[in-house]
Every structure is written in C-alpha cells, then in structure tokens.
Scaffold this motif. Structure first.
Motif, PDB file in Angstrom:
ATOM      1  N   ILE A 169     -28.775 -50.321  28.500  1.00 42.89           N
ATOM      2  CA  ILE A 169     -28.037 -51.207  29.406  1.00 42.89           C
ATOM      3  C   ILE A 169     -26.542 -51.148  29.085  1.00 42.89           C
ATOM      4  O   ILE A 169     -25.708 -51.015  29.983  1.00 42.89           O
ATOM      5  N   CYS A 170     -26.215 -51.235  27.818  1.00 39.47           N
ATOM      6  CA  CYS A 170     -24.812 -51.219  27.397  1.00 39.47           C
ATOM      7  C   CYS A 170     -24.139 -49.895  27.761  1.00 39.47           C
ATOM      8  O   CYS A 170     -23.004 -49.877  28.232  1.00 39.47           O
ATOM      9  N   ARG A 171     -24.848 -48.797  27.570  1.00 40.80           N
ATOM     10  CA  ARG A 171     -24.276 -47.479  27.852  1.00 40.80           C
ATOM     11  C   ARG A 171     -24.142 -47.245  29.353  1.00 40.80           C
ATOM     12  O   ARG A 171     -23.081 -46.874  29.838  1.00 40.80           O
ATOM     13  N   ILE A 172     -25.202 -47.486  30.096  1.00 43.81           N
ATOM     14  CA  ILE A 172     -25.222 -47.170  31.526  1.00 43.81           C
ATOM     15  C   ILE A 172     -24.288 -48.078  32.323  1.00 43.81           C
ATOM     16  O   ILE A 172     -23.587 -47.616  33.231  1.00 43.81           O
ATOM     17  N   PHE A 173     -24.275 -49.358  31.992  1.00 42.36           N
ATOM     18  CA  PHE A 173     -23.492 -50.313  32.772  1.00 42.36           C
ATOM     19  C   PHE A 173     -22.201 -50.746  32.079  1.00 42.36           C
ATOM     20  O   PHE A 173     -21.511 -51.630  32.575  1.00 42.36           O
ATOM     21  N   ARG A 174     -21.877 -50.115  30.942  1.00 45.85           N
ATOM     22  CA  ARG A 174     -20.678 -50.454  30.152  1.00 45.85           C
ATOM     23  C   ARG A 174     -20.624 -51.934  29.786  1.00 45.85           C
ATOM     24  O   ARG A 174     -19.598 -52.608  29.919  1.00 45.85           O
ATOM     25  N   VAL A 175     -21.763 -52.437  29.338  1.00 46.58           N
ATOM     26  CA  VAL A 175     -21.873 -53.845  28.948  1.00 46.58           C
ATOM     27  C   VAL A 175     -21.570 -53.968  27.462  1.00 46.58           C
ATOM     28  O   VAL A 175     -21.976 -53.141  26.657  1.00 46.58           O
ATOM     29  N   ASN A 176     -20.852 -55.005  27.125  1.00 50.85           N
ATOM     30  CA  ASN A 176     -20.542 -55.319  25.736  1.00 50.85           C
ATOM     31  C   ASN A 176     -21.837 -55.715  25.025  1.00 50.85           C
ATOM     32  O   ASN A 176     -22.480 -56.702  25.388  1.00 50.85           O
ATOM     33  N   TYR A 177     -22.226 -54.976  24.009  1.00 45.80           N
ATOM     34  CA  TYR A 177     -23.452 -55.228  23.248  1.00 45.80           C
ATOM     35  C   TYR A 177     -23.486 -56.662  22.735  1.00 45.80           C
ATOM     36  O   TYR A 177     -24.518 -57.326  22.797  1.00 45.80           O
ATOM     37  N   TYR A 178     -22.371 -57.162  22.234  1.00 46.44           N
ATOM     38  CA  TYR A 178     -22.332 -58.508  21.658  1.00 46.44           C
ATOM     39  C   TYR A 178     -22.422 -59.594  22.717  1.00 46.44           C
ATOM     40  O   TYR A 178     -22.876 -60.701  22.438  1.00 46.44           O
ATOM     41  N   TRP A 179     -22.014 -59.294  23.939  1.00 48.47           N
ATOM     42  CA  TRP A 179     -22.220 -60.263  25.007  1.00 48.47           C
ATOM     43  C   TRP A 179     -23.710 -60.343  25.330  1.00 48.47           C
ATOM     44  O   TRP A 179     -24.274 -61.434  25.418  1.00 48.47           O
ATOM     45  N   LEU A 180     -24.328 -59.192  25.498  1.00 49.27           N
ATOM     46  CA  LEU A 180     -25.741 -59.177  25.875  1.00 49.27           C
ATOM     47  C   LEU A 180     -26.620 -59.800  24.789  1.00 49.27           C
ATOM     48  O   LEU A 180     -27.511 -60.580  25.080  1.00 49.27           O
ATOM     49  N   THR A 181     -26.338 -59.504  23.541  1.00 46.56           N
ATOM     50  CA  THR A 181     -27.199 -59.996  22.459  1.00 46.56           C
ATOM     51  C   THR A 181     -26.816 -61.377  21.943  1.00 46.56           C
ATOM     52  O   THR A 181     -27.684 -62.132  21.497  1.00 46.56           O
ATOM     53  N   GLU A 182     -25.518 -61.720  21.996  1.00 50.15           N
ATOM     54  CA  GLU A 182     -25.074 -62.984  21.390  1.00 50.15           C
ATOM     55  C   GLU A 182     -24.256 -63.890  22.312  1.00 50.15           C
ATOM     56  O   GLU A 182     -23.922 -65.005  21.947  1.00 50.15           O
ATOM     57  N   GLY A 183     -23.868 -63.369  23.477  1.00 47.17           N
ATOM     58  CA  GLY A 183     -23.086 -64.173  24.413  1.00 47.17           C
ATOM     59  C   GLY A 183     -21.587 -64.131  24.199  1.00 47.17           C
ATOM     60  O   GLY A 183     -20.849 -64.918  24.791  1.00 47.17           O
ATOM     61  N   GLN A 184     -21.110 -63.208  23.353  1.00 45.41           N
ATOM     62  CA  GLN A 184     -19.670 -63.115  23.084  1.00 45.41           C
ATOM     63  C   GLN A 184     -18.964 -62.328  24.193  1.00 45.41           C
ATOM     64  O   GLN A 184     -19.346 -61.202  24.491  1.00 45.41           O
ATOM     65  N   LEU A 185     -17.946 -62.944  24.775  1.00 44.68           N
ATOM     66  CA  LEU A 185     -17.169 -62.278  25.828  1.00 44.68           C
ATOM     67  C   LEU A 185     -16.300 -61.178  25.241  1.00 44.68           C
ATOM     68  O   LEU A 185     -15.989 -61.235  24.054  1.00 44.68           O
ATOM     69  N   PRO A 186     -15.908 -60.215  26.038  1.00 47.35           N
ATOM     70  CA  PRO A 186     -16.111 -60.038  27.471  1.00 47.35           C
ATOM     71  C   PRO A 186     -17.493 -59.458  27.776  1.00 47.35           C
ATOM     72  O   PRO A 186     -18.170 -58.937  26.894  1.00 47.35           O
ATOM     73  N   ILE A 187     -17.872 -59.549  29.053  1.00 47.50           N
ATOM     74  CA  ILE A 187     -19.166 -59.021  29.473  1.00 47.50           C
ATOM     75  C   ILE A 187     -19.158 -57.491  29.440  1.00 47.50           C
ATOM     76  O   ILE A 187     -20.101 -56.875  28.959  1.00 47.50           O
ATOM     77  N   PHE A 188     -18.104 -56.908  29.947  1.00 48.16           N
ATOM     78  CA  PHE A 188     -18.041 -55.452  30.052  1.00 48.16           C
ATOM     79  C   PHE A 188     -17.063 -54.872  29.039  1.00 48.16           C
ATOM     80  O   PHE A 188     -16.083 -55.506  28.667  1.00 48.16           O
ATOM     81  N   THR A 189     -17.357 -53.639  28.635  1.00 45.60           N
ATOM     82  CA  THR A 189     -16.444 -52.903  27.774  1.00 45.60           C
ATOM     83  C   THR A 189     -15.482 -52.138  28.660  1.00 45.60           C
ATOM     84  O   THR A 189     -15.657 -52.076  29.877  1.00 45.60           O
ATOM     85  N   GLY A 190     -14.502 -51.524  28.055  1.00 43.19           N
ATOM     86  CA  GLY A 190     -13.514 -50.769  28.811  1.00 43.19           C
ATOM     87  C   GLY A 190     -14.053 -49.450  29.316  1.00 43.19           C
ATOM     88  O   GLY A 190     -15.252 -49.234  29.431  1.00 43.19           O
ATOM     89  N   THR A 191     -13.161 -48.559  29.566  1.00 42.73           N
ATOM     90  CA  THR A 191     -13.505 -47.247  30.083  1.00 42.73           C
ATOM     91  C   THR A 191     -14.184 -46.410  29.010  1.00 42.73           C
ATOM     92  O   THR A 191     -14.141 -46.750  27.831  1.00 42.73           O
ATOM     93  N   PRO A 192     -14.799 -45.286  29.380  1.00 41.45           N
ATOM     94  CA  PRO A 192     -15.452 -44.440  28.373  1.00 41.45           C
ATOM     95  C   PRO A 192     -14.489 -44.057  27.260  1.00 41.45           C
ATOM     96  O   PRO A 192     -13.302 -43.850  27.490  1.00 41.45           O
ATOM     97  N   GLU A 193     -15.025 -43.938  26.048  1.00 38.76           N
ATOM     98  CA  GLU A 193     -14.183 -43.698  24.883  1.00 38.76           C
ATOM     99  C   GLU A 193     -13.562 -42.317  24.873  1.00 38.76           C
ATOM    100  O   GLU A 193     -12.535 -42.103  24.274  1.00 38.76           O
ATOM    101  N   ASN A 194     -14.174 -41.366  25.532  1.00 38.57           N
ATOM    102  CA  ASN A 194     -13.582 -40.042  25.546  1.00 38.57           C
ATOM    103  C   ASN A 194     -13.897 -39.318  26.836  1.00 38.57           C
ATOM    104  O   ASN A 194     -14.669 -39.787  27.658  1.00 38.57           O
ATOM    105  N   VAL A 195     -13.302 -38.195  27.006  1.00 36.69           N
ATOM    106  CA  VAL A 195     -13.433 -37.431  28.236  1.00 36.69           C
ATOM    107  C   VAL A 195     -14.877 -36.999  28.475  1.00 36.69           C
ATOM    108  O   VAL A 195     -15.351 -37.014  29.610  1.00 36.69           O
ATOM    109  N   VAL A 196     -15.588 -36.638  27.422  1.00 38.54           N
ATOM    110  CA  VAL A 196     -16.971 -36.190  27.575  1.00 38.54           C
ATOM    111  C   VAL A 196     -17.829 -37.312  28.164  1.00 38.54           C
ATOM    112  O   VAL A 196     -18.646 -37.068  29.056  1.00 38.54           O
TER     113      VAL A 196
END
Length: 116
Positions: free
Chosen positions: A49-76
């Motif tokens: 879920i975190c990888r496919i939808f760019r969801v913040n792992y800590y939001w999903l598991t613990e409720g810590q904001l933000p909900i989404f992470t930023g852009t992909p970490e690298n070009v690949v």
C-alpha cells in the motif's frame, strides 16, 4: 489501522474495494475484512500500500501525518511507476546504470545484435 485504511481508500483515493484490491493483487473480500478489523493487515500488504499509493508508513500504522510521502526517491522508481515495472525490471535498470563504460559498451553491442 483499519479505519485509516478505509479513509485512504474512500476519502483520499476514491477507489472501490475491487479497484483498490486489484492494484494490490488481492480480493475485494480481503479489503473488506481488513477495513472492518476482522483480519489483521499483514506487513507485506502494508508495504505494498505504501509503495503503490505513496502512503506514509507511519501514518498507516500509527496515524502520524502526513498521509502521503513525496515523489519517488529516484529516477528508477519514477520510471517503474510510469511504466508499471516490477522489482526485477527495476533491478535491471539499476544495474544497467551502474555499469562502467567498458561493460556498458559490451552490453549495448550484444543488445544491438539481438534487435537488428
């Protein structure tokens, strides 16, 4: 976590259980069980879920904001997302980019022979 999963799917992504499940490779019935709290969300699904939808792992598991992470970490990662590549495809691209010029030329020559 089940309430955050429901919020993510319905409010943030506006996806049906079937659409959400299809992107994760699981059934809508499984999504229903996770959202209702009848089944514990496995770590492998959390990570997907975190990888496919760019969801913040800590939001999903613990409720810590933000909900989404930023852009992909690298070009690949960005290429993989744009072209729906799996982990093997990503590794191929990464290793190709890491080749020194001599090995890169050998591989290019080999690929030219195959494609021409």
């Amino acid at each position: 976590m089940n309430e955050r999963l429901l919020q993510l799917r319905t409010q943030e992504l506006d996806l049906s259980q079937k659409e959400f499940g299809n992107k994760l490779g699981i059934t809508s019935a499984a999504i229903s069980r996770y959202e209702s709290g009848n089944r514990k969300l496995p770590e492998s699904i959390i990570l997907s879920i975190c990888r496919i939808f760019r969801v913040n792992y800590y939001w999903l598991t613990e409720g810590q904001l933000p909900i989404f992470t930023g852009t992909p970490e690298n070009v690949v990662d960005e290429i993989a997302e744009d072209y729906n590549l799996d982990e093997i495809d990503k590794k191929i691209i990464q290793k190709y980019l890491e080749l020194d010029s001599e090995h890169l030329q050998i591989l290019k020559d080999y690929l030219k022979c195959i494609f021409t």
